[in-house]
Design an enzyme around this catalytic site. Structure first.
Site, PDB file in Angstrom:
ATOM      1  N   TYR A 136       8.436  60.109  80.763  1.00  0.00           N
ATOM      2  CA  TYR A 136       9.949  60.285  81.009  1.00  0.00           C
ATOM      3  C   TYR A 136      10.512  61.530  80.626  1.00  0.00           C
ATOM      4  O   TYR A 136      10.594  61.634  79.390  1.00  0.00           O
ATOM      5  CB  TYR A 136      10.735  59.099  80.499  1.00  0.00           C
ATOM      6  CG  TYR A 136      10.352  57.684  81.215  1.00  0.00           C
ATOM      7  CD1 TYR A 136      10.491  57.475  82.438  1.00  0.00           C
ATOM      8  CD2 TYR A 136       9.469  56.741  80.547  1.00  0.00           C
ATOM      9  CE1 TYR A 136       9.893  56.457  83.028  1.00  0.00           C
ATOM     10  CE2 TYR A 136       8.969  55.706  80.856  1.00  0.00           C
ATOM     11  CZ  TYR A 136       9.216  55.281  82.418  1.00  0.00           C
ATOM     12  OH  TYR A 136       8.870  54.179  82.824  1.00  0.00           O
ATOM     13  N   ASP A 158       3.582  63.154  77.612  1.00  0.00           N
ATOM     14  CA  ASP A 158       4.706  61.982  77.870  1.00  0.00           C
ATOM     15  C   ASP A 158       5.216  62.017  78.986  1.00  0.00           C
ATOM     16  O   ASP A 158       4.960  62.848  79.952  1.00  0.00           O
ATOM     17  CB  ASP A 158       5.951  62.551  76.955  1.00  0.00           C
ATOM     18  CG  ASP A 158       7.179  61.816  77.131  1.00  0.00           C
ATOM     19  OD1 ASP A 158       7.274  60.805  77.092  1.00  0.00           O
ATOM     20  OD2 ASP A 158       8.240  62.725  77.575  1.00  0.00           O
ATOM     21  N   ASN A 165       6.429  55.456  76.041  1.00  0.00           N
ATOM     22  CA  ASN A 165       7.224  54.298  75.757  1.00  0.00           C
ATOM     23  C   ASN A 165       7.143  53.301  76.833  1.00  0.00           C
ATOM     24  O   ASN A 165       7.440  52.172  76.468  1.00  0.00           O
ATOM     25  CB  ASN A 165       8.742  54.889  75.356  1.00  0.00           C
ATOM     26  CG  ASN A 165       8.767  55.110  73.759  1.00  0.00           C
ATOM     27  OD1 ASN A 165       7.890  54.995  73.112  1.00  0.00           O
ATOM     28  ND2 ASN A 165       9.840  56.009  73.749  1.00  0.00           N
TER      29      ASN A 165
END
Lengths: 222, 222
Positions: free
Chosen positions: B10, B8, B115
């Site tokens: 962030y 991931d 994302n």
């Protein structure tokens, strides 16, 4: 124009923050923080479980949210306390204008459309006498998903047999307002906390500060 | 056992709260509250838009979240300020141990799974030189959904060609840890803020306080 009314329950008819006093009793100094984090996590878990495809009912999610909340605040998750606080969710306070507002919606079909499973919503309806003012209660539990999934909002159409733009969906929750409007309902936002609208690309058709104000606005348009 | 690593971005590689200083400059006294509400709303909107089936990319969602945040705090959403704060998202600080940790994962394939759309993640990778340590960047944007939808996690399998339990998924975000574990990855939780695990029915395989610690734990098991 509006032939039926579908109402959210938690936050809209019943004050989810009315658990604060019991939280404060059991965890002095932490009542407000428990109450707020508990609600926030309850919503997050409903969204995340739906996205993950790992549904558990709202009672389960609510208890999970409470356990997380106590852990985050460094408080002991004593089994008796958990049970006491969960039971307080079956005794939420109803907003005072609700019965009068439901009457003011007149002879239209009126249902609750809630994330809550029937085991947790029916005690509230019986306790407050709201069941006498309503034509039934639809629970997201039937779909195995939570709002804001369209499948949940669809329940109101299926059960009331009314075209969606002729259904007034009512919620105090900005995210629910956005989900219902995106789905295609006419939407009334009971903005009890004076919040700005959620930035999700849609807006409520009506914005009011309590439910009676909304019922009167709808009646006036007839 | 672990043949590939998907990370991931962030909160895990880049500090999303490093925008606080710029927020404080533009809105004195509100830096921390803007930074925290902005992040919270960014996540909520990513979940809600996915549930609603109304995808907009992460840049769009991030700006919407900022607008809501300023409105909630009663602050003016001046166009120049919005632009300045959005640009600060392209200059997030990298956590200091990241390059060394990525090297410590050795010759395994390493990708980002975020994302963020490429337009917002690539400037960060270039700016920090992280692209030299990685084999690519996979964005949820390809799926038109955000985490924690399984379709997003599936990207890592499709691109790396590694069976999912042999992929170590790494995140600092408890909700992302739960989503990835439910999907079937081996999961490392970089619990930077010392939070309790999310109560979503699954647990990380590894819990560490920084990324280097995780890389060393994985190497030790070889």
């Amino acid at each position: 124009m509006i032939e039926g009314v579908a109402l959210d329950a938690y936050g809209t008819l019943f004050d989810v923050y009315s658990v604060e006093q019991k939280c404060e009793e059991l965890y002095p100094g932490f009542g407000q923080r428990i109450s707020q984090t508990w609600r926030q996590k309850q919503l997050e878990y409903s969204w995340l479980r739906t996205l993950m495809g790992r549904y558990e009912n709202f009672w389960h999610v609510t208890e999970d949210a409470l356990r997380y909340t106590l852990a985050e605040l460094g408080l002991a998750a004593d089994a008796d306390n958990i049970e006491t606080l969960m039971k307080s969710y079956l005794k939420l306070e109803m907003y005072p204008e609700v019965p009068q507002a439901l009457e003011a919606f007149g002879s239209r079909k009126k249902v609750i459309l809630t994330n809550g499973d029937l085991g947790m919503i029916e005690p509230l309806m019986n306790r407050t006498g709201l069941n006498e003012h309503l034509d039934g209660c639809l629970s997201a539990d039937e779909t195995g998903m939570f709002k804001v999934r369209p499948e949940v909002y669809q329940l109101a159409i299926d059960r009331m047999g009314i075209e969606k733009s002729h259904i007034l969906f009512v919620s105090s929750n900005g995210w629910d307002v956005a989900g219902a409007k995106a789905f295609g309902f006419t939407v009334g936002w009971v903005n009890r906390r004076g919040l700005p609208p959620e930035e999700l690309g849609v807006r409520a058709d009506y914005e009011v500060t309590n439910l009676l104000e909304l019922a009167l606005a709808i009646e006036e348009e007839r």
